[in-house]
Design a protein around this motif. Structure first.
Motif, PDB file in Angstrom:
ATOM      1  N   VAL A  77      23.876  35.665  11.419  1.00 15.74           N
ATOM      2  CA  VAL A  77      24.692  34.553  10.948  1.00 15.74           C
ATOM      3  C   VAL A  77      23.841  33.549  10.180  1.00 15.74           C
ATOM      4  O   VAL A  77      24.151  33.164   9.042  1.00 15.74           O
ATOM      5  N   ASN A 108      22.272  34.757   6.789  1.00 17.87           N
ATOM      6  CA  ASN A 108      23.231  34.784   5.697  1.00 17.87           C
ATOM      7  C   ASN A 108      23.706  33.388   5.315  1.00 17.87           C
ATOM      8  O   ASN A 108      24.029  33.135   4.154  1.00 17.87           O
ATOM      9  N   MET A 142      35.694  47.079  10.956  1.00 18.60           N
ATOM     10  CA  MET A 142      35.442  45.657  10.721  1.00 18.60           C
ATOM     11  C   MET A 142      34.823  45.363   9.351  1.00 18.60           C
ATOM     12  O   MET A 142      35.422  44.656   8.557  1.00 18.60           O
ATOM     13  N   ALA A 201      27.048  38.269   1.521  1.00 18.16           N
ATOM     14  CA  ALA A 201      26.495  37.425   2.572  1.00 18.16           C
ATOM     15  C   ALA A 201      27.588  36.941   3.518  1.00 18.16           C
ATOM     16  O   ALA A 201      27.382  36.869   4.730  1.00 18.16           O
ATOM     17  N   ILE A 202      28.741  36.637   2.973  1.00 20.15           N
ATOM     18  CA  ILE A 202      29.823  36.144   3.830  1.00 20.15           C
ATOM     19  C   ILE A 202      30.288  37.230   4.773  1.00 20.15           C
ATOM     20  O   ILE A 202      30.536  36.980   5.956  1.00 20.15           O
ATOM     21  N   ARG A 203      30.360  38.460   4.262  1.00 21.66           N
ATOM     22  CA  ARG A 203      30.767  39.558   5.139  1.00 21.66           C
ATOM     23  C   ARG A 203      29.789  39.722   6.288  1.00 21.66           C
ATOM     24  O   ARG A 203      30.173  39.864   7.443  1.00 21.66           O
ATOM     25  N   GLN A 204      28.497  39.685   5.939  1.00 23.30           N
ATOM     26  CA  GLN A 204      27.482  39.819   6.986  1.00 23.30           C
ATOM     27  C   GLN A 204      27.593  38.690   7.996  1.00 23.30           C
ATOM     28  O   GLN A 204      27.437  38.874   9.203  1.00 23.30           O
ATOM     29  N   LEU A 205      27.853  37.507   7.487  1.00 22.58           N
ATOM     30  CA  LEU A 205      27.921  36.349   8.357  1.00 22.58           C
ATOM     31  C   LEU A 205      29.066  36.503   9.351  1.00 22.58           C
ATOM     32  O   LEU A 205      28.907  36.243  10.555  1.00 22.58           O
ATOM     33  N   TYR A 222      30.381  39.213  10.330  1.00 23.35           N
ATOM     34  CA  TYR A 222      29.967  40.266  11.250  1.00 23.35           C
ATOM     35  C   TYR A 222      29.098  39.698  12.367  1.00 23.35           C
ATOM     36  O   TYR A 222      29.303  39.982  13.551  1.00 23.35           O
ATOM     37  N   GLY A 223      28.126  38.856  11.977  1.00 22.01           N
ATOM     38  CA  GLY A 223      27.244  38.256  12.981  1.00 22.01           C
ATOM     39  C   GLY A 223      28.013  37.372  13.949  1.00 22.01           C
ATOM     40  O   GLY A 223      27.806  37.412  15.161  1.00 22.01           O
ATOM     41  N   VAL A 224      28.939  36.585  13.403  1.00 24.76           N
ATOM     42  CA  VAL A 224      29.728  35.704  14.262  1.00 24.76           C
ATOM     43  C   VAL A 224      30.532  36.523  15.273  1.00 24.76           C
ATOM     44  O   VAL A 224      30.590  36.197  16.461  1.00 24.76           O
ATOM     45  N   LEU A 279      29.824  39.429  16.432  1.00 28.27           N
ATOM     46  CA  LEU A 279      28.906  39.966  17.455  1.00 28.27           C
ATOM     47  C   LEU A 279      28.650  38.923  18.543  1.00 28.27           C
ATOM     48  O   LEU A 279      28.733  39.214  19.732  1.00 28.27           O
ATOM     49  N   VAL A 280      28.312  37.708  18.096  1.00 25.44           N
ATOM     50  CA  VAL A 280      27.988  36.665  19.064  1.00 25.44           C
ATOM     51  C   VAL A 280      29.201  36.356  19.942  1.00 25.44           C
ATOM     52  O   VAL A 280      29.094  36.255  21.164  1.00 25.44           O
ATOM     53  N   PHE A 316      31.686  38.237  20.677  1.00 17.92           N
ATOM     54  CA  PHE A 316      31.908  39.349  21.573  1.00 17.92           C
ATOM     55  C   PHE A 316      31.003  39.259  22.796  1.00 17.92           C
ATOM     56  O   PHE A 316      31.436  39.413  23.926  1.00 17.92           O
TER      57      PHE A 316
END
Lengths: 383, 292, 567
Positions: free
Chosen positions: B106, B109, C245, C261-265, C267-269, C271-272, C274
């Motif tokens: 997060v 990015n 996803m 970058a937004i897609r990755q972000l 995705y990271g959110v 994950l957290v 979850f």
């Protein structure tokens, strides 16, 4: 169990909501696909490439597109060179967006998508990748970027001119870097030169001190760099830091490399596509001005190549349309390309497509003076 | 001999930079038991914070201070928002690792969106090339080694000679016992995250000055740091520094014999050798064969 | 349409990777982040074979499996010397080294350039060319892998894996060679990942090292975690969620320069979030089980314990003999020339003040510690320094002060793991279980239930161990111990922390053991228990046996009382 079921439903609903396609494929627009490095180490290139393409599109659309039909850009990400991502991207572009033309970049992703493009008869234009493996005569893959091996020829010719005999090389440890090395070394030797050092580094490395140390010890007359992108900047800076003073020559120059190297790059000579907003043609100057106005930074060859790619496509569309029938498909566009061959290039002069899909453009020798690229002279590539 | 000397100096410089990240990572891991993957992005944030402050007109030294402070705050924030709630529900270390990873993604990015992905260079440091006995380096490199050494010594002094430092060591040895003797482990955790983050930031800042920084610069840094900590022994700050130095030297001197493209694998080669011969690391506490 | 088929193929691919990794991570608790390395090995092995030797798809798969399996075995041994946080890093290391080899062994792998032009698979004359055909192939492979994994996890082999995850020490004490299990599961997981690699190579027809990076390993780990570790169906679900996803995020309308970058972000959110709100995954380990219903009726006819052939008549020779054991820990002498015997068929009490060396003595006897000097004899044969699992197999079982139950396994499974000589613990038998294995499992099950009945826990057979009360857990520990059929039982504080009535129950049970011919040694602090239980008592202090005698004699001795109460 029910709680799990509910949470799964909730999750899938969110995904479904988000997944609604942004609008069904519209036959009333010329939709182009691009597969670029939008994230990851090479994201700079994805940015400038997409910016170049977008600018061309905006200019064409401002004039009403082609007979009123406007252009549309779909940008997909191969995450700086992942074949798997590229394959997913092209699947989507081909099946959902239904594009007949894709601007591709990087060597590995392009190779990965080639079978699918071939199968679906999608025309691919590469303005960035440099691997010799990308030369696929008779396929749907074309390039409006000069092959790296040719640029290297220009470098060794110039080296000979300057009276150098002992060459050290620093290159990317991949098909492109090794390919150029394998191509140029026998030629250099035939010209009477010697190779005193041959150092490779992983693409995207940030620490070149070991390679530089070994090159320094070899005491060459000059260092040839078969390196691309920002790696150049770091390598040159570290070379000068470590007290390496011999002249450096290369085949690429990008603003981000220059930014990193700063004054260390002074005096470097390089042979590359002749993109020269200072001198050069009116189109070049107009493009550079428009790009600077829209994006706030100066364009370089990558932005230029992809800008040019869209204009080439516009030509193809016009030509295919003139022949009547369904012109908006890969086969017709490819036929048009093979017929027309020569297109005006944003570099000035023309871009001349060859039998094997590569193209010839003007190539020149530049020198970095006062931290700016300065045109020296045109280079004739003797193939 | 020239080559050897140059590579030796290169190795020391590299090792010093690694040591900053390794010691800070090891401090956090040893004290809180958290595999703080996201330390990589906190490290990068320190550099980007400095870049941002400098672009707003602050002089370089003040901007660096801002960057370091920002990194410390970010470290604390991650502990409060991500790790603490997970620990409260007794989440497994695996879950915490993935959460840490998600946080890294997060934030990395977010930086990319805010600053774009091209390399950013911090200007303004008076760098001068120096050549001593055939070995070349710059004043910036000298600064790197000096900063690293100073930070390392300061940390050791803090941990061994101050009350707070001793409290940290107590928590690292046994959180339960520390609670019993009245130490507020929650606050100690926060402190450790702050110190660790502040210690790693200068490394990123110096790299951004030397060769430019990108949003993903933290990934490689954190991997080397983790290896250094294992090699040196979990729970030992001097061990982490030693591990970092060994890796820096091995990577640089190693290319005298190994082709330079294999450089990346050298660090892990060192790791495997150490793990096989001395699993608890060079300066780590001996693991009992079975904790009964 | 083709795009959807492509997504489905991806899901099948990650289903295989997720299921195989789940065996390692979810079932055995091996936190190894190197699965992409095996994925890659399988891909490269089969691609090279196809490109250079022209050998078909199935050959490539076989080679990939063999190579990956070998690498798995070779790597597992050093990697397993460490555990927990360490294993994470060592497996990172493995991952990176394999990646480096792929990248730098240019002569073979062509490095970054990769291997293009991998031929499409041909299976016995049927060529796979269209996406739908690929989908059929992938689904078939995924189903097969799932089936094999399921076989494994539902076998005695799988049961031991879970036990290892819960508590390695206790598992060793039950006579299981945990290293063998760990290496084998590494090999199996690696082999299945190689299958995925083979399929992948022949689908994308181009591979290069960047498909098999650390990021990929971490993605596979996320598939398992999100779906639910310890639940194979969960890995299927996890694969579906984590493939769909990012694909769905592709349709978000955002400026192209930041879209990636937004897609990755996001995705990271996700994950957290979850991990924060659903860390057990979408389907936790016990989600697939039916809720624990009313106590199952005992199926066996009688509650008589399984008949074991009668022991040889009590001989002159003591069952266990310990002589001159010495053990020092960094300056502290835990055992100092300790000598004692345990005659067959007796209950010996081991008492002494804290730190006297009682548990240390147990640890040395059972092989968890090696003595600095001295010897241990069992049935006249020396067993000093043998690995704990070997000692357990010879017939010595011990319990632990802190119980060390397999918390997340059911009560019944806890006892079942202890059963000795289960042929289903061998990999071959586990995968290809026949009627014989089923009979053996049923017999073990009956035995386990009988032991549960013996400790009066039959009604809780399907309950998860961590939900038991403390008293029930201690009874379970005893049942588990008995299920090993060991002759010599070393009990470490079996009644500590129990209410007086429960203590009485426990005593009654222990007394019954000698009726069955067992020999028992009990460490206890409760002197009433000692008096009521043991015929002979050994008093330990400072690592030495100070006195031996009947409970009455020992407890009447004022000198010993002084030592005991630290006066």
């Amino acid at each position: 169990m029910r709680r799990t079921f509910l949470s799964v439903v909730a999750l899938l609903s969110v995904i479904a909501l988000v997944a609604l396609p942004a609008g069904a494929a519209d036959p009333k627009s010329y939709k182009i696909g691009t597969i670029l490095a939008m994230t990851g180490a090479g994201a700079f290139y994805g940015k400038v490439m997409s910016q170049g393409a977008q600018l061309a599109m905006d200019e064409l659309n401002a004039k009403g597109g082609i007979d009123g039909v406007k252009f549309e850009l779909v940008v997909e990400d191969h995450k700086s060179g992942q074949p798997k991502e590229a394959v997913s991207a092209i699947n989507k572009l081909v099946n959902i967006d239904k594009v007949p033309f894709i601007l591709t970049s990087y060597s590995s992703p392009t190779l990965a998508i080639l079978p699918i493009a071939t199968e679906h008869k999608v025309l691919l234009l590469n303005g960035g990748g440099v691997s010799p493996k990308l030369v696929q005569p008779g396929s749907v893959l074309f390039h409006n970027r000069v092959l790296a091996s040719y640029q290297a020829l220009g470098v060794v010719d110039r080296a000979k001119e300057r009276g150098f005999k002992k060459m050290a090389m620093l290159h990317w440890n991949d098909d492109a870097g090794n390919g150029v090395r394998d191509f140029i070394v026998p030629i250099w030797k035939k010209m009477g030169g010697t190779v005193v050092a041959d150092e490779a580094h992983p693409v995207g490395a940030t620490d070149f001190t070991t390679q530089v140390a070994k090159i320094k010890q070899a005491q060459p007359d000059f260092l040839a760099m078969w390196v691309w992108g920002k790696d150049i900047g770091i390598a040159v800076k570290q070379a000068r830091d470590l007290g390496f003073t011999a002249p450096i020559m290369g085949i690429e120059y990008t603003p981000d490399a220059a930014k990193i190297a700063g004054p260390a790059l002074e005096g470097e000579e390089y042979v590359t596509d002749y993109f020269n907003p200072e001198g050069g043609d009116k189109w070049t100057r107009d493009f550079a001005a428009a790009y600077k106005k829209k994006y706030g930074e100066d364009p370089e060859i990558y932005a230029a190549n992809y800008y040019e790619g869209v204009y080439i496509l516009a030509e193809l569309i016009r030509a295919a349309k003139k022949k009547g029938g369904d012109h908006w498909n890969g086969e017709r566009l490819k036929a048009a390309l093979q017929e027309i061959r020569k297109f005006p290039s944003v570099y000035g002069g023309t871009v001349d497509f060859q039998e094997d899909g590569t193209s010839l453009k003007r190539v020149a020798l530049f020198e970095v003076k006062g931290e700016k690229p300065t045109f020296r002279k045109f280079i004739e590539i003797k193939k | 001999m020239d080559l050897f000397a140059q590579l030796l100096v290169n190795g020391i410089i590299a090792g010093s930079l690694y040591a900053l990240v390794a010691c800070s990572f090891g401090l956090i891991l040893g004290t809180t038991g958290t595999f703080h993957f996201a330390h990589g992005v906190v490290y990068a944030a320190g550099a980007y914070g400095t870049y941002f402050a400098a672009s707003r007109g602050l002089p370089l030294w003040a901007a660096a201070g801002a960057g370091i402070a920002g990194a410390a705050l970010l470290g604390i924030l991650i502990e409060l928002v991500v790790y603490r709630p997970l620990r409260k529900i007794s989440a497994s270390p695996l879950v915490i690792l993935i959460a840490s990873l998600g946080t890294l993604i997060v934030l990395e990015n977010a930086i990319a969106i805010a600053f774009s992905t091209d390399a950013k260079v911090l200007e303004g440091f008076p760098r001068k090339g120096v050549i001593v006995g055939g070995v070349g380096f710059t004043t910036l490199h000298v600064t790197m080694v000096a900063v690293s050494l100073a930070a390392f010594l300061a940390l050791l002094a803090f941990l061994h000679w101050t009350r707070t430092g001793r409290a940290i060591r107590a928590v690292a040895t046994s959180p339960e016992m520390a609670e019993i003797v009245g130490i507020d482990t929650g606050r100690v955790f926060l402190l450790v995250f702050a110190i660790g983050s502040a210690m790693a930031a200068p490394a990123a800042i110096l790299i951004m000055m030397d060769r430019g920084g990108t949003p993903d610069m933290g990934m490689e840094a954190i991997l080397i740091a983790a290896i250094a900590v294992i090699v040196g022994g979990i729970g030992s700050v001097p061990g982490a520094a030693l591990g970092a130095l060994i890796i820096g030297l091995a990577q640089n001197l190693g290319v005298m014999k190994i082709p330079s493209e294999w450089q990346a694998a050298i660090a892990f080669g060192v790791l495997l050798v150490v793990v096989i011969l001395r699993p608890h690391g060079l300066l780590g506490k001996k693991l009992k064969k079975a904790e009964i | 349409m083709d795009y959807v088929v492509h997504v489905a193929i991806n899901i099948a691919l990650y289903a295989i990777l997720g299921v195989s990794f789940n065996l390692l991570l979810g079932y055995t608790g091996l936190f190894a982040v190197s699965h992409a390395a095996f994925f890659g090995i399988g891909a490269y092995a089969s691609a090279l074979l196809a490109l250079h030797a022209g050998l078909g798809f199935l050959w490539g798969m076989a080679l990939g499996i063999v190579v990956a399996g070998l690498v798995g075995a070779v790597i597992a041994l050093p990697a397993l010397r460490v555990s927990g946080d360490y294993l994470v890093i060592v497996s990172f290391g493995l991952q990176t080294i394999v990646f480096s080899v792929m990248l730098n062994w240019q002569d073979v792998t062509r490095g970054v350039a990769g291997l293009p032009g991998i031929p499409r698979p041909g299976l016995l004359g049927w060529k796979v060319t269209t996406p739908s055909q690929y989908l059929v192939l992938f689904l078939a492979a995924a189903a097969l892998c799932f089936f094999l994994a399921r076989r494994l996890t539902h076998s005695p082999f799988g049961r031991v894996l879970k036990a290892i995850r819960e508590d390695e020490v206790a598992t060793q004490a039950l006579g299981k060679n945990i290293t063998r299990f760990k290496v084998l599961v590494f090999v199996v997981a690696g082999a299945l990942a190689a299958v995925a690699g083979n399929l992948y190579a022949h689908y994308i027809t181009f591979i290069n090292p960047f498909s098999f990076t650390l990021e990929e390993s971490i993605f596979i780990m996320a598939v398992v975690i999100v779906g639910g570790a310890g639940n194979l169906w969960g890995s299927l679900l996890g694969a579906a969620v984590l493939v769909i996803m990012p694909e769905s995020l592709r349709f978000l309308q955002v400026p192209p320069t930041v879209s990636g970058a937004i897609r990755q972000l996001i995705y990271g959110v996700l994950l957290v979030l979850f991990m924060r709100f659903r860390p057990q995954g979408l389907w936790g380990e016990h989600a697939a089980r039916p809720a624990a219903g009313p106590p199952r009726p005992p199926e066996m006819k009688a509650v008589a314990p399984p008949a074991k052939p009668a022991l040889s008549p009590p001989s002159e020779r003591p069952l266990l003999e310990v002589s001159d054991l010495t053990k020092t820990f960094g300056g502290i002498r835990a055992l100092s020339n300790l000598s004692l015997v345990m005659p067959q068929g007796t209950i010996t009490g081991l008492i002494g003040p804290n730190g006297a060396g009682k548990t240390t003595a147990f640890n040395v006897i059972t092989g968890f510690l090696s003595p600095d000097a001295g010897r241990v004899f069992y049935r006249g044969v020396e067993i000093t320094g043998l690995a704990p699992y070997r000692v357990a197999r010879l017939g010595i079982a011990r319990s632990f002060q802190d119980l060390r139950l397999f918390q997340r396994m059911t009560v019944l499974d806890n006892v079942l793991v202890a059963r000795p000589e289960q042929s289903g613990e061998r990999l071959g038998r586990a995968l290809a279980a026949g009627a014989g294995s089923r009979r053996e499992e049923a017999a073990n099950r009956d035995a386990a239930l009988a032991y549960l009945d013996f400790v009066q826990l039959l009604g809780k057979a399907d309950e998860v161990a961590e939900n038991l009360s403390y008293a029930e857990q201690k009874l379970l520990a005893l049942a588990r111990l008995l299920a090993t059929e060991a002759e010599l039982l070393l009990l470490d504080e079996p009644t500590s922390g129990l209410a007086p009535t429960t203590v009485g129950d426990m005593l009654a049970l222990i007394r019954k053991l000698t009726d069955r011919g067992k020999t028992v040694c009990v460490i206890e602090h409760n002197l009433d228990v000692i008096k009521g239980l043991s015929e002979r008592v050994v008093f330990l202090d400072g690592g030495e046996a100070i006195a031996t005698g009947t409970p009455e004699t020992i407890m009447a001795d004022p000198r010993l009382a002084d030592l005991y109460f630290g006066r």
